[in-house]
Motif scaffolding. Structure first.
Motif, short mmCIF file in Angstrom:
data_model
loop_
_atom_site.label_atom_id
_atom_site.label_comp_id
_atom_site.label_asym_id
_atom_site.label_seq_id
_atom_site.Cartn_x
_atom_site.Cartn_y
_atom_site.Cartn_z
N GLY A 825 -4.36 15.25 -10.12
CA GLY A 825 -3.93 14.03 -9.44
C GLY A 825 -3.63 12.89 -10.41
O GLY A 825 -3.66 11.72 -10.01
N ARG A 826 -3.33 13.23 -11.67
CA ARG A 826 -3.10 12.21 -12.69
C ARG A 826 -1.68 12.27 -13.23
O ARG A 826 -1.06 13.34 -13.28
CB ARG A 826 -4.08 12.37 -13.85
N LEU A 827 -1.17 11.12 -13.66
CA LEU A 827 0.10 11.08 -14.36
C LEU A 827 -0.07 11.73 -15.73
O LEU A 827 -1.11 11.60 -16.36
CB LEU A 827 0.57 9.63 -14.51
N PHE A 828 1.01 12.41 -16.19
CA PHE A 828 0.84 13.14 -17.46
C PHE A 828 2.12 13.22 -18.28
O PHE A 828 2.12 13.79 -19.37
CB PHE A 828 0.33 14.56 -17.18
N LYS A 829 3.23 12.67 -17.79
CA LYS A 829 4.50 12.77 -18.51
C LYS A 829 4.93 11.40 -19.03
O LYS A 829 5.00 10.44 -18.26
CB LYS A 829 5.58 13.33 -17.60
N PHE A 830 5.25 11.34 -20.34
CA PHE A 830 5.81 10.13 -20.93
C PHE A 830 7.32 10.27 -20.95
O PHE A 830 7.86 11.22 -21.55
CB PHE A 830 5.27 9.92 -22.35
N ARG A 831 7.99 9.32 -20.33
CA ARG A 831 9.45 9.36 -20.20
C ARG A 831 10.06 8.31 -21.13
O ARG A 831 9.90 7.11 -20.91
CB ARG A 831 9.84 9.11 -18.74
N LEU A 832 10.77 8.77 -22.19
CA LEU A 832 11.39 7.89 -23.15
C LEU A 832 12.88 7.78 -22.83
O LEU A 832 13.61 8.78 -22.93
CB LEU A 832 11.22 8.42 -24.58
N ASP A 833 13.31 6.60 -22.42
CA ASP A 833 14.73 6.37 -22.16
C ASP A 833 15.35 5.84 -23.46
O ASP A 833 15.15 4.68 -23.84
CB ASP A 833 14.90 5.36 -21.03
N LEU A 834 16.14 6.69 -24.14
CA LEU A 834 16.74 6.34 -25.42
C LEU A 834 18.19 5.89 -25.27
O LEU A 834 18.97 5.93 -26.23
CB LEU A 834 16.66 7.55 -26.38
N GLY A 835 18.55 5.46 -24.06
CA GLY A 835 19.92 5.03 -23.81
C GLY A 835 20.37 3.92 -24.73
O GLY A 835 21.55 3.82 -25.08
N GLY A 836 19.46 3.05 -25.15
CA GLY A 836 19.83 1.92 -26.00
C GLY A 836 20.29 2.32 -27.38
O GLY A 836 20.97 1.55 -28.07
N MET A 837 19.94 3.54 -27.85
CA MET A 837 20.36 3.99 -29.18
C MET A 837 21.33 5.19 -29.09
O MET A 837 21.72 5.73 -30.10
CB MET A 837 19.13 4.37 -30.03
N ARG A 838 21.70 5.56 -27.86
CA ARG A 838 22.58 6.73 -27.68
C ARG A 838 23.98 6.42 -28.21
O ARG A 838 24.50 5.31 -28.06
CB ARG A 838 22.64 7.13 -26.21
N VAL A 839 24.59 7.44 -28.82
CA VAL A 839 25.96 7.35 -29.32
C VAL A 839 26.84 8.19 -28.41
O VAL A 839 26.59 9.40 -28.22
CB VAL A 839 26.06 7.85 -30.77
N GLU A 840 27.86 7.57 -27.84
CA GLU A 840 28.76 8.31 -26.95
C GLU A 840 29.60 9.29 -27.76
O GLU A 840 30.13 8.96 -28.83
CB GLU A 840 29.67 7.33 -26.20
N ALA A 841 29.74 10.49 -27.21
CA ALA A 841 30.51 11.53 -27.90
C ALA A 841 32.00 11.16 -27.92
O ALA A 841 32.50 10.54 -27.01
CB ALA A 841 30.31 12.86 -27.21
#
Length: 841
Positions: A825-841
């Motif tokens: 019943g506990r949270l266990f996943k760390f979600r890293l949003d790296l959109g700020g450093m993403r390079v568009e293909a």
């Protein structure tokens, strides 16, 4: 004819000196001896025990025979009880009862188990008279032991003891009368008050050994000294009733429940506080009984209020917090086997206990019982400390056994419990806490797995108090600051830049307005001066006229006064102009502050990078030191083997010596590891996130290869980022090392046989998780704030995730806990949003 004799039979004898030595070694002082005797009253199912001390000074001042008498209404002793209990040293019926789980008629588990309690009487005085009436009988027994008679004998059995019996109609019970006291002056001096009607030393000492926190345990202790009744319970009750902060602890079935309650007076400034602090307390808290403050907490600090499970408390308290701490969740919880060798291990449960801890300062008063503040503080000092009582009887511990003083700092921002203002108790029992074993000399507990977990639970409680009190203290400071800002017409959430801009504008407007008023005042003053001059000239001309009469003296005096006022006005205006000019020059100071503020923000961003790099460097240096140590040990073993095998190849020996020297040099250099390699941190490059994560996992997989933890990467949708490689390494490293720490704990406890760390890449998010216990619910809302950690003191600073947050924020990225919960019943996943450093293909 030779004389022949058959074998002779001998017996071991005990010299009386052994008994006296036992009394001195096992019972450390007279107070402990007295308490051991009172414990007999508890074990005998008494509901009261009265201690009567006659110090030897009568009301008329006549010196008399000092004595100590202990009476109770327990079950009394039969002849067999006297023989086995009092006349057979170290033969303990109680030990047999405890071993077989047998309780008394009142359901009490006996406290005594060493059979040495009767030596307490010998420790107190030379002569003890026992008068006892067994339950269910109509006979009374009397036995007198004069310990002096044994001193000249070579064996205990050489002294005859006479047991008298007589019919009686009195109720069952036992009375011990001890005379020829060994330390009569101790009782005489201890019975005297420290002055001003305060508690005597005897009361203070007894409060350590006999719980002064109520008589709900079934045995009430009564004390009478020289005919005067002394209440052991009333003073502590009154002091606790004035507590500003109270913690209730209740441990059972593997969970410690903590309730903390805070009174309004907790925030009250002390006597020597500044007037503005007292005024702020009265207007912000006292005026509406804290209602506005509570509303502000729920609105502005909702996450923290949820983390501490805070709500409105019942009178006389304002705020109530709650925390549940599971024994199994403790860092490095001590384990014990539940059965034979090879059986499973589980956390060593110390057994059910409860307690209360009160924080009392009373900076602006004292309970009515005390005549003065100094008297109250003296008594509070004597009662201060967290004490342990087993069935109402004290277990002597180190003064600061829970470490309140060790964690104290002298700074004004220290908000934790101060030991000199903290008093309370932890109640344990013989029935529920048999695994908490007292040392033979009653000076603490043996260091067992159960005791270590008992301490671990209390350390977790202490950590909670530090976090909670820091939160409520700082919250009030922030509430006060926001109230001041609001009163100035500003948004309380305004940034430093906005506040500086506001001060600049206010400063400019103030100067402009002040100059306008000065010009207006000066014009009016000039006009008034001209008018005064005209009047003065006209009066002067009238005086010189042949036909004029004399000037009215009152008018002349008023004219003089007007001239004096004109002069003072001119001086005041000049002074105000000087002040305005000074204010005008302060603009330069504001410009400097503005520049410094911008500089500090930049420096803080760099500082967090350095701190984070330091955490990684610490982990790497630890691993490198381990490898260097292994090389050093193996090379030493190899060198020894070469010598034993008589291999004299100089090149091999020189190489081994070089390896040893290099390993030593490497370990020395690790001590000077410099984490400030700025040129490395500033280099940015484009990275494939999946490739980067594979590299990270490759490094950690090799490092973890000899342990139970596995680590995997899954790629759903790859993406590229432009970032400094070291910075991203620090972020991922921190999360992996954190998972590793707790997975090893779970594996050690046997709750996770196949621990695993998972990294999942799905543009623009990287998710790091493990199959361990998960995040404790109590820190879900505050996990990314500084100094939040469940690791034991010295193992974790609670800065890692906060540093990760700062590093990601500097790149326009974020980290959060995913909403999915595990089987616990506990949270266990760390979600890293790296959109700020993403390079568009």
């Amino acid at each position: 004819m030779s004389d022949t004799h058959g074998p002779e039979v001998f017996h071991l004898e005990v010299h009386p000196s052994v008994v006296f030595k036992l009394g001195e070694d096992l019972i450390t002082d007279s107070m402990q001896a007295l308490i051991e005797l009172v414990k007999n009253s508890y074990d005998a199912d008494g509901t009261w025990a009265e201690i009567t001390i006659d110090t030897g000074v009568s009301a008329a001042g006549i010196q008399e025979q000092p004595s100590i008498k202990l009476s109770d209404n327990g079950s009394g002793m039969t002849i067999e009880d006297i023989r086995r209990g009092w006349l057979t040293i170290s033969n303990s019926v109680k030990r047999e009862m405890k071993a077989r789980g047998i309780a008394t008629d009142r359901g009490r588990t006996p406290l005594g188990d060493k059979g040495l309690g009767r030596l307490g009487a010998q420790r107190l005085g030379d002569v003890v008279t026992i008068v006892t009436r067994p339950k269910g009988g109509d006979v009374e027994y009397e036995l007198t032991i004069d310990w002096r008679e044994f001193q000249s004998k070579s064996s205990l059995s050489e002294v005859d003891l006479t047991l008298l019996s007589r019919p009686t109609s009195k109720r069952h019970g036992t009375t011990l009368m001890i005379t020829e006291l060994r330390e009569p002056e101790q009782w005489s001096s201890a019975s005297m008050s420290s002055g001003g009607g305060g508690a005597s030393a005897l009361q203070k000492d007894l409060s350590v050994m006999i719980s002064p926190y109520g008589d709900e345990r079934g045995l009430r202790i009564l004390l009478k000294v020289d005919g005067e009744r002394i209440d052991l319970y009333e003073l502590p009750k009154r002091v606790r009733g004035a507590a500003e902060l109270r913690y209730l602890l209740d441990y059972a079935d593997g969970t410690l429940e903590i309730i903390g309650e805070v009174a309004l007076s907790y925030w009250a400034p002390q006597d020597r506080a500044k007037p503005e602090d007292k005024a702020a307390f009265e207007s912000l808290l006292q005026s509406d009984s804290g209602n506005s403050f509570m509303d502000w907490l729920h609105q502005s600090r909702a996450r923290q209020m949820e983390a501490f499970d805070c709500r409105r408390a019942d009178t006389p308290y304002l705020l109530r917090a709650h925390r549940s701490i599971r024994l199994a969740d403790l860092d490095n919880v001590a384990l014990h086997r539940t059965g034979d060798v090879g059986s499973d291990s589980s956390p060593a449960d110390p057994g059910q206990f409860n307690g209360e801890v009160d924080y009392v300062t009373l900076g602006q008063g004292q309970p009515d019982t005390f005549g003065s503040r100094s008297e109250f503080r003296t008594y509070l000092k004597s009662l201060a400390g967290l004490r342990v009582y087993r069935d109402g009887f004290g277990v002597r511990m180190d003064e600061d056994w829970v470490g309140l003083r060790k964690s104290q700092t002298s700074g004004s921002s220290f908000y934790a419990l101060r030991p000199e203002n903290t008093l309370g108790f932890i109640d344990i029992s013989a029935r529920h806490n048999g695994q908490l074993i007292e040392t033979t000399d009653r000076e603490g507990f043996a260091d067992t797995a159960h005791y270590r977990n008992f301490m671990g639970l209390l350390q977790a409680w202490r950590s909670f108090t530090e976090q909670f009190q820091t939160f409520i203290r700082r919250s009030y400071n922030e509430y006060r600051q926001e109230s001041n800002i609001s009163a100035a017409g500003l948004d309380p959430e305004a940034s430093t830049e906005v506040l500086i801009h506001h001060v600049e504008n206010t400063h400019k407007r103030t100067i402009v307005t002040a100059k306008q008023h000065i010009r207006s005042i000066r014009r009016d003053a000039d006009e008034a001066a001209k008018g005064h001059d005209r009047v003065a000239k006209e009066l002067d001309a009238s005086q010189r006229s042949l036909f004029a009469g004399s000037v009215d003296p009152a008018i002349e005096k008023e004219l003089t006064n007007l001239r004096a006022r004109e002069k003072r006005t001119e001086e005041s205006v000049s002074g105000i102009e000087a002040i305005v000019e000074s204010l005008d020059s302060e603009q330069a100071v504001l410009d400097v502050l503005k520049s410094q503020s911008e500089q500090i923000r930049s420096q803080l961003a760099q500082a967090w990078e350095t701190v984070s790099l330091g955490l990684t460097a610490e982990a790497v240096s630890h691993e490198v030191a381990h490898v260097a140590e292994g090389i050093s040990v193996r090379s030493t073993q190899l060198r020894r083997h070469l010598v034993d095998a008589e291999i004299a190849d100089r090149r091999i020996l020189n190489y081994v010596q070089y390896i040893q020297s290099a390993a030593s040099a490497l370990k020395r250099q690790l001590g000077h590891l410099n984490p400030s390699l700025r040129y490395m941190r500033e280099r940015r490059e484009q990275l494939s996130v999946s490739s980067f994560c594979e590299e990270m996992v490759g490094y950690h997989r090799e490092r973890l290869s000899k342990g139970p933890i596995s680590i995997v990467v899954s790629v759903e949708r790859d993406f590229a980022v432009q970032v400094n490689r070291g910075k991203l390494t620090q972020v991922i490293d921190n999360l992996i090392l954190n998972s590793e720490y707790w997975l090893l704990q779970d594996h050690r406890m046997g709750v996770q046989e196949a621990p695993e760390i998972s990294i999942r890449v799905e543009s623009p998010v990287v998710t790091v998780s493990d199959n361990g216990r998960g995040i404790d619910r109590s820190v879900e809302a505050t996990l990314f704030e500084p100094f939040i950690s469940f690791k034991k003191r010295g193992e974790g600073r609670g800065l890692g995730l906060y540093v990760v947050t700062q590093l990601l924020d500097s790149e326009g990225c974020t980290i959060e806990l995913a909403s999915e919960r595990n089987v616990n019943g506990r949270l266990f996943k760390f979600r890293l949003d790296l959109g700020g450093m993403r390079v568009e293909a």
